[in-house]
Design a protein around this motif. Sequence first.
Motif, PDB file in Angstrom:
ATOM      1  N   GLU A   5      48.942  53.074  79.120  1.00  0.00           N
ATOM      2  CA  GLU A   5      48.470  51.833  78.501  1.00  0.00           C
ATOM      3  C   GLU A   5      47.695  50.986  79.495  1.00  0.00           C
ATOM      4  OE1 GLU A   5      52.411  51.511  75.593  1.00  0.00           O
ATOM      5  OE2 GLU A   5      51.943  49.886  76.988  1.00  0.00           O
ATOM      6  N   THR A   6      48.230  50.889  80.717  1.00  0.00           N
ATOM      7  CA  THR A   6      47.584  50.061  81.730  1.00  0.00           C
ATOM      8  C   THR A   6      46.271  50.670  82.189  1.00  0.00           C
ATOM      9  OG1 THR A   6      49.746  49.238  82.450  1.00  0.00           O
ATOM     10  CG2 THR A   6      47.908  48.953  83.972  1.00  0.00           C
ATOM     11  N   LEU A   7      46.231  51.977  82.343  1.00  0.00           N
ATOM     12  CA  LEU A   7      44.986  52.640  82.725  1.00  0.00           C
ATOM     13  C   LEU A   7      43.888  52.385  81.704  1.00  0.00           C
ATOM     14  CD1 LEU A   7      46.485  56.010  83.991  1.00  0.00           C
ATOM     15  CD2 LEU A   7      45.226  54.367  85.404  1.00  0.00           C
ATOM     16  N   PHE A   8      44.220  52.509  80.429  1.00  0.00           N
ATOM     17  CA  PHE A   8      43.236  52.231  79.387  1.00  0.00           C
ATOM     18  C   PHE A   8      42.789  50.773  79.426  1.00  0.00           C
ATOM     19  CE2 PHE A   8      44.226  56.280  77.312  1.00  0.00           C
ATOM     20  CZ  PHE A   8      42.997  56.604  76.727  1.00  0.00           C
ATOM     21  N   ALA A   9      43.704  49.871  79.767  1.00  0.00           N
ATOM     22  CA  ALA A   9      43.336  48.455  79.864  1.00  0.00           C
ATOM     23  C   ALA A   9      42.302  48.232  80.969  1.00  0.00           C
ATOM     24  CB  ALA A   9      44.585  47.609  80.131  1.00  0.00           C
ATOM     25  N   PHE A  10      42.308  49.103  81.971  1.00  0.00           N
ATOM     26  CA  PHE A  10      41.305  49.030  83.048  1.00  0.00           C
ATOM     27  C   PHE A  10      40.017  49.758  82.688  1.00  0.00           C
ATOM     28  CE2 PHE A  10      45.022  49.096  86.300  1.00  0.00           C
ATOM     29  CZ  PHE A  10      45.277  47.762  86.053  1.00  0.00           C
ATOM     30  N   GLY A  11      40.011  50.455  81.559  1.00  0.00           N
ATOM     31  CA  GLY A  11      38.854  51.265  81.200  1.00  0.00           C
ATOM     32  C   GLY A  11      38.886  52.646  81.805  1.00  0.00           C
ATOM     33  N   VAL A  12      40.058  53.079  82.281  1.00  0.00           N
ATOM     34  CA  VAL A  12      40.217  54.399  82.894  1.00  0.00           C
ATOM     35  C   VAL A  12      40.914  55.326  81.890  1.00  0.00           C
ATOM     36  CG1 VAL A  12      41.312  55.731  84.743  1.00  0.00           C
ATOM     37  CG2 VAL A  12      40.365  53.447  85.213  1.00  0.00           C
ATOM     38  N   GLU A  13      40.243  56.392  81.473  1.00  0.00           N
ATOM     39  CA  GLU A  13      40.837  57.344  80.541  1.00  0.00           C
ATOM     40  C   GLU A  13      41.441  58.504  81.328  1.00  0.00           C
ATOM     41  OE1 GLU A  13      39.097  60.471  77.414  1.00  0.00           O
ATOM     42  OE2 GLU A  13      38.921  58.375  76.743  1.00  0.00           O
ATOM     43  N   PRO A  14      42.763  58.716  81.218  1.00  0.00           N
ATOM     44  CA  PRO A  14      43.389  59.826  81.948  1.00  0.00           C
ATOM     45  C   PRO A  14      42.855  61.182  81.479  1.00  0.00           C
ATOM     46  CG  PRO A  14      45.030  58.275  81.117  1.00  0.00           C
ATOM     47  CD  PRO A  14      43.736  57.923  80.447  1.00  0.00           C
ATOM     48  N   VAL A  15      42.933  62.170  82.358  1.00  0.00           N
ATOM     49  CA  VAL A  15      42.534  63.522  81.968  1.00  0.00           C
ATOM     50  C   VAL A  15      43.650  64.231  81.224  1.00  0.00           C
ATOM     51  CG1 VAL A  15      40.878  63.736  83.857  1.00  0.00           C
ATOM     52  CG2 VAL A  15      43.255  64.488  84.203  1.00  0.00           C
ATOM     53  N   GLY A  16      44.874  63.743  81.366  1.00  0.00           N
ATOM     54  CA  GLY A  16      46.021  64.303  80.673  1.00  0.00           C
ATOM     55  C   GLY A  16      47.135  63.274  80.623  1.00  0.00           C
ATOM     56  N   VAL A  17      48.010  63.404  79.605  1.00  0.00           N
ATOM     57  CA  VAL A  17      49.067  62.417  79.410  1.00  0.00           C
ATOM     58  C   VAL A  17      50.360  63.120  79.010  1.00  0.00           C
ATOM     59  CG1 VAL A  17      47.482  60.559  78.749  1.00  0.00           C
ATOM     60  CG2 VAL A  17      48.378  62.107  76.989  1.00  0.00           C
ATOM     61  N   SER A  18      51.417  62.322  78.861  1.00  0.00           N
ATOM     62  CA  SER A  18      52.687  62.863  78.388  1.00  0.00           C
ATOM     63  C   SER A  18      52.694  62.932  76.861  1.00  0.00           C
ATOM     64  CB  SER A  18      53.852  61.985  78.873  1.00  0.00           C
ATOM     65  OG  SER A  18      53.985  60.842  78.038  1.00  0.00           O
ATOM     66  N   MET A  77      37.555  59.032  89.611  1.00  0.00           N
ATOM     67  CA  MET A  77      38.857  59.627  89.934  1.00  0.00           C
ATOM     68  C   MET A  77      39.479  60.248  88.685  1.00  0.00           C
ATOM     69  SD  MET A  77      42.332  57.814  91.439  1.00  0.00           S
ATOM     70  CE  MET A  77      41.694  57.740  93.116  1.00  0.00           C
ATOM     71  N   ARG A  78      40.057  61.434  88.843  1.00  0.00           N
ATOM     72  CA  ARG A  78      40.732  62.123  87.747  1.00  0.00           C
ATOM     73  C   ARG A  78      42.232  61.803  87.831  1.00  0.00           C
ATOM     74  NH1 ARG A  78      37.865  65.871  85.201  1.00  0.00           N
ATOM     75  NH2 ARG A  78      39.677  67.175  84.700  1.00  0.00           N
ATOM     76  N   VAL A  79      42.725  61.110  86.814  1.00  0.00           N
ATOM     77  CA  VAL A  79      44.108  60.628  86.817  1.00  0.00           C
ATOM     78  C   VAL A  79      44.878  61.273  85.673  1.00  0.00           C
ATOM     79  CG1 VAL A  79      45.614  58.603  86.789  1.00  0.00           C
ATOM     80  CG2 VAL A  79      43.272  58.412  87.679  1.00  0.00           C
ATOM     81  N   ALA A  80      46.047  61.800  85.971  1.00  0.00           N
ATOM     82  CA  ALA A  80      46.960  62.293  84.942  1.00  0.00           C
ATOM     83  C   ALA A  80      48.146  61.343  84.887  1.00  0.00           C
ATOM     84  CB  ALA A  80      47.421  63.713  85.251  1.00  0.00           C
ATOM     85  N   SER A  81      48.479  60.869  83.688  1.00  0.00           N
ATOM     86  CA  SER A  81      49.579  59.934  83.518  1.00  0.00           C
ATOM     87  C   SER A  81      50.714  60.588  82.744  1.00  0.00           C
ATOM     88  CB  SER A  81      49.113  58.676  82.777  1.00  0.00           C
ATOM     89  OG  SER A  81      50.219  57.851  82.467  1.00  0.00           O
ATOM     90  N   LEU A  82      51.881  60.618  83.354  1.00  0.00           N
ATOM     91  CA  LEU A  82      53.062  61.189  82.712  1.00  0.00           C
ATOM     92  C   LEU A  82      53.975  60.097  82.196  1.00  0.00           C
ATOM     93  CD1 LEU A  82      53.842  64.004  85.330  1.00  0.00           C
ATOM     94  CD2 LEU A  82      52.290  64.049  83.367  1.00  0.00           C
ATOM     95  N   LEU A  83      53.439  58.915  82.026  1.00  0.00           N
ATOM     96  CA  LEU A  83      54.231  57.732  81.708  1.00  0.00           C
ATOM     97  C   LEU A  83      53.481  56.867  80.699  1.00  0.00           C
ATOM     98  CD1 LEU A  83      56.824  56.197  82.572  1.00  0.00           C
ATOM     99  CD2 LEU A  83      55.445  55.097  84.337  1.00  0.00           C
ATOM    100  N   PRO A  84      54.034  56.630  79.507  1.00  0.00           N
ATOM    101  CA  PRO A  84      53.321  55.839  78.504  1.00  0.00           C
ATOM    102  C   PRO A  84      52.888  54.466  78.993  1.00  0.00           C
ATOM    103  CG  PRO A  84      55.175  56.950  77.491  1.00  0.00           C
ATOM    104  CD  PRO A  84      55.297  57.176  78.968  1.00  0.00           C
ATOM    105  N   ALA A  93      44.833  57.763  73.264  1.00  0.00           N
ATOM    106  CA  ALA A  93      45.697  58.543  74.150  1.00  0.00           C
ATOM    107  C   ALA A  93      46.258  59.773  73.446  1.00  0.00           C
ATOM    108  CB  ALA A  93      46.838  57.668  74.670  1.00  0.00           C
ATOM    109  N   ARG A  94      46.400  59.697  72.139  1.00  0.00           N
ATOM    110  CA  ARG A  94      46.960  60.817  71.380  1.00  0.00           C
ATOM    111  C   ARG A  94      46.029  62.014  71.335  1.00  0.00           C
ATOM    112  NH1 ARG A  94      48.334  56.767  66.441  1.00  0.00           N
ATOM    113  NH2 ARG A  94      50.079  55.637  67.403  1.00  0.00           N
TER     114      ARG A  94
END
Length: 314
Positions: A12-25, A1-8, A34-35
């Motif tokens: 953090e929680t996505l990375f804790a699951f091993g899920v790297e967002p495709v884009g962030v805030s 799944m491709r997830v974009a996170s607009l919320l810090p 994340a940077r």
Amino acid sequence: MRVASLLPSATETLFAFGVEPVGVSHSCDHPPAARELPTLTSTVVDHADRSAADIDEQMRVVDGAVYDLDEELLAALEPDLLVTQATCDVCAVDASEVRAAAERLDPSPDVLALDPHSFSDALEDVPRIGGAVGEEAAATALRADLRERVDAVRERAERAIADEGRPRTAVLDWTEPPIRAGHWVRDMAELAGGDPSFQPDGPSEPVAWDDIRAYDPEALVVAPCGFDRERAVEAVDDLTARPGWRDLAAVDSERVCAIDGNALFNRPSHRLVDSLEALFACLHPDHAPGRAAGDAETHRRVARVAPETPVDAD
């Protein structure tokens, strides 16, 4: 799944699951990876090397939206899911704007808008995010670990309260003007063995310095929104110029803490449990198990007896 996170906190929680967002805030900075991800938002407010008063003034005079969403980049990233928030109007892109942007995309991604207002709300968002991204097992394991750590703090707090009582506790998430921290912070103060009555039962709210003096906190925690620990120490320095600072019980007992609000208190992620552990160490240092997790990086116990004679307790 491709997830974009607009919320810090969600990042953090996505990375804790091993899920790297495709884009962030633009505010997503933990973990460090994340940077390096594509940035989907920006702000007209300049935070770099600005005082709390300056940042507050900028927020007050903004004409229009504080945050912008890069819809062109968002479309190029083709997310299946957008994670945003509906808790705070000044913390991230408004949830209604995110939903409208999602509807303009083809195909339109799902939108998960988190809206925690209590400590338990924030922790229950862990399985909620996990379910949305198909990481139920990882979310269940993380939630169980968090529950154990909270229970450990609760047990230590019970022993500390029996020995010392509940100190009058004040947690500020801004200092110029003073703002007392709301939402989940009242719950955390109670869990950590403090008197939570100073914290609002709702959103953070301005508080007059005279009201802080009248309350006379026995423990004062300064965790400015968006500031790291060293900036929090500077915020404590700002408070020393206020009348009656030296007379506060927290100053007299050297129970003033400067905390990395950006990493901890301000973000309702699973790391609120780190915040709880740090808060307990601030309120009941004699009962804390050694140096609390992250102490060297996230919080410092400080005492300021007068503006011209600063004294570090640690």
